[in-house]
Design an enzyme around this catalytic site. Structure first.
Site, PDB file in Angstrom:
ATOM      1  N   HIS A  46       0.854  -1.186   0.000  1.00 16.16           N
ATOM      2  CA  HIS A  46       0.000   0.000   0.000  1.00 16.16           C
ATOM      3  C   HIS A  46       0.892   1.239   0.000  1.00 16.16           C
ATOM      4  O   HIS A  46       2.006   1.219   0.546  1.00 16.16           O
ATOM      5  CB  HIS A  46      -0.871   0.032   1.249  1.00 16.16           C
ATOM      6  CG  HIS A  46      -1.934  -1.022   1.278  1.00 16.16           C
ATOM      7  ND1 HIS A  46      -3.052  -0.906   2.067  1.00 16.16           N
ATOM      8  CD2 HIS A  46      -2.056  -2.206   0.628  1.00 16.16           C
ATOM      9  CE1 HIS A  46      -3.819  -1.967   1.905  1.00 16.16           C
ATOM     10  NE2 HIS A  46      -3.224  -2.782   1.039  1.00 16.16           N
ATOM     11  N   GLU A  48       0.819   3.901   1.728  1.00 15.46           N
ATOM     12  CA  GLU A  48       1.211   4.338   3.072  1.00 15.46           C
ATOM     13  C   GLU A  48       2.367   3.511   3.610  1.00 15.46           C
ATOM     14  O   GLU A  48       3.321   4.066   4.186  1.00 15.46           O
ATOM     15  CB  GLU A  48       0.042   4.209   4.058  1.00 15.46           C
ATOM     16  CG  GLU A  48      -1.204   4.956   3.675  1.00 15.46           C
ATOM     17  CD  GLU A  48      -2.219   4.104   2.942  1.00 15.46           C
ATOM     18  OE1 GLU A  48      -3.412   4.232   3.252  1.00 15.46           O
ATOM     19  OE2 GLU A  48      -1.825   3.315   2.067  1.00 15.46           O
ATOM     20  N   CYS A  76      -6.393   1.770   5.632  1.00 20.14           N
ATOM     21  CA  CYS A  76      -6.999   0.511   6.067  1.00 20.14           C
ATOM     22  C   CYS A  76      -6.453   0.153   7.460  1.00 20.14           C
ATOM     23  O   CYS A  76      -5.569   0.837   7.979  1.00 20.14           O
ATOM     24  CB  CYS A  76      -6.672  -0.587   5.058  1.00 20.14           C
ATOM     25  SG  CYS A  76      -4.938  -1.106   5.105  1.00 20.14           S
ATOM     26  N   CYS A  79      -2.543  -0.242   7.499  1.00 14.79           N
ATOM     27  CA  CYS A  79      -1.819   1.029   7.374  1.00 14.79           C
ATOM     28  C   CYS A  79      -2.027   1.922   8.592  1.00 14.79           C
ATOM     29  O   CYS A  79      -1.090   2.576   9.052  1.00 14.79           O
ATOM     30  CB  CYS A  79      -2.239   1.741   6.093  1.00 14.79           C
ATOM     31  SG  CYS A  79      -1.741   0.844   4.604  1.00 14.79           S
TER      32      CYS A  79
END
Length: 147
Positions: A46, A48, A76, A79
Site C-alpha cells: 500500500h 502508506e 486501512c 496502514c
C-alpha cells in the site's frame, strides 16, 4: 496533498490502484510512494506502507516523530496500525473509505485511547478529487471485466 495526488496518478499510469502517499517533516517531503499491490504482487504494498518504510530509511529512524503522512484515501487497518507504530504526529487524508477505512469510517485506530500513541487526524482534504480518481479507475476496470 498535491504530491500524494501526483503519486496516485503515477500508480494509475502503471495500472495500479491510484492511491498516493507522502511523508513530510516540516515543509520537506522525505518520502513518497504509490500503491504497488498489483505491480509487485504484494498485498502489503500500500502507498502508506511504502512511504513509511522509505521515510524511516531516509531519516534513519523507525520513529517518525515530527512527520506528517498525507495519503489520498483513508488508511486501512494495516496502514492505520503502521501509522501508530511509526509514531507519526499527523495524518492527512483525502477520500473516506467506506469498505476498509480504519481511521474514522469503520474503526478509529489512529486515535484509539487504548494504544500507546495517538495521531492527529485531518480528514477530507481534496476528498472529491481523491475519490474521483478511484471511482474512475474502478469504472474502467469493471468495463474491462475486471473485479
Amino acid at each position: 496533498m498535491q504530491a500524494a495526488l501526483d503519486e496516485a496518478r503515477q500508480a494509475e499510469r502503471l495500472g495500479d490502484v491510484p492511491i498516493g502517499a507522502v511523508v513530510a517533516r516540516g515543509d520537506e517531503i522525505v518520502a513518497r510512494a504509490y500503491n504497488r499491490r498489483i505491480l509487485d504482487a504484494d498485498p502489503t504494498a500500500h502507498a502508506e506502507m511504502l512511504a513509511i518504510r522509505a521515510a524511516a530509511a531516509a531519516l534513519g529512524d523507525w520513529r517518525l516523530a515530527g512527520c506528517t503522512l498525507a495519503v489520498t484515501l483513508e488508511p486501512c487497518p494495516m496502514c492505520a496500525g503502521a501509522i501508530v507504530l511509526a509514531r507519526l504526529d499527523r495524518l492527512v487524508y483525502g477520500a473516506p473509505d467506506p469498505k476498509a477505512g480504519a481511521v474514522r469510517t469503520l474503526y478509529e485506530i489512529c486515535t484509539d485511547e487504548r494504544l500507546n500513541h495517538r495521531v492527529e487526524v485531518v480528514a477530507g482534504v481534496r476528498a472529491d478529487e481523491c475519490g474521483a480518481l478511484l471511482t474512475e479507475f474502478f469504472r474502467r476496470q469493471r468495463a474491462m471485466g475486471k473485479k
